[in-house]
Design a protein around this motif. Sequence first.
Motif, PDB file in Angstrom:
ATOM      1  N   PHE A 291       0.868  -1.169   0.000  1.00 50.79           N
ATOM      2  CA  PHE A 291       0.000   0.000   0.000  1.00 50.79           C
ATOM      3  C   PHE A 291       0.909   1.224   0.000  1.00 50.79           C
ATOM      4  N   THR A 292       0.354   2.368  -0.366  1.00 54.33           N
ATOM      5  CA  THR A 292       1.106   3.618  -0.370  1.00 54.33           C
ATOM      6  C   THR A 292       0.695   4.409   0.859  1.00 54.33           C
ATOM      7  N   ASN A 293       1.671   4.703   1.743  1.00 56.52           N
ATOM      8  CA  ASN A 293       1.326   5.395   2.986  1.00 56.52           C
ATOM      9  C   ASN A 293       1.091   6.889   2.737  1.00 56.52           C
ATOM     10  N   ALA A 294       0.794   7.624   3.791  1.00 56.11           N
ATOM     11  CA  ALA A 294       0.457   9.046   3.679  1.00 56.11           C
ATOM     12  C   ALA A 294       1.610   9.888   3.147  1.00 56.11           C
ATOM     13  N   HIS A 295       2.824   9.360   3.192  1.00 54.45           N
ATOM     14  CA  HIS A 295       3.998  10.077   2.685  1.00 54.45           C
ATOM     15  C   HIS A 295       4.339   9.678   1.258  1.00 54.45           C
ATOM     16  N   GLY A 296       3.469   8.859   0.644  1.00 49.63           N
ATOM     17  CA  GLY A 296       3.696   8.434  -0.734  1.00 49.63           C
ATOM     18  C   GLY A 296       4.693   7.303  -0.879  1.00 49.63           C
ATOM     19  N   ILE A 297       5.003   6.622   0.219  1.00 51.34           N
ATOM     20  CA  ILE A 297       5.990   5.539   0.208  1.00 51.34           C
ATOM     21  C   ILE A 297       5.253   4.200   0.211  1.00 51.34           C
TER      22      ILE A 297
END
Length: 196
Positions: free
Chosen positions: A65-71
């Motif tokens: 998944f892509t976290n809130a920081h775009g990682i």
Amino acid sequence: MASPRLAVLALCSLLAGEPATAQVASPGWFPVPPDAAFDTGDSWSNAGTTYRLYGVQSCLRGTSFTNAHGIKRDCGEASLAMLVALIRDLKPQCYEAAEAPQTKTAFVFCVAVRTEGAGKGSRIDLGTALIATGFAFAALKPDGSAVHAPYLEAQRVAQNSHTGLWAFRDLPDPNAIILRALRQASPSASASPPPP
């Protein structure tokens, strides 16, 4: 009767408080050993046996998944980290619900009992805690129905409130992945009926 949402919020508030220690004195209950090897976000191994939370499905390792920081992050690792944290904080006692001797797997329910604070005496089911915090899912049978129906309600509340992993738009739902693989592997799903 309290709504499921209120029940989950109450559970989450208990989890945010002081650590709990299970005081289940009945025979057959056992703690997760301190030297257990955590395999997935819903299982651990000890002394040649795999212990899996009954009715719980963690995120699959290798999915992301892509976290809130775009990682991009491994979803299975996120589920695993939450399982380890809850077991260390809650110190639940587990009880074997079913066994699969051919795979040396025991399916267990685990419960912690609060010993301090406002929630003293409250029971916390580890499966519900994982699912309500959005780091695990209600396991489904091949027909798509829940293995343990109360877990599906906890999942709906977490999903609707975008709790935990549900906050990320590209969350790889493990049940969808597993059910799709089962359908593709089923001879009846891919084979067409023979001509008359």
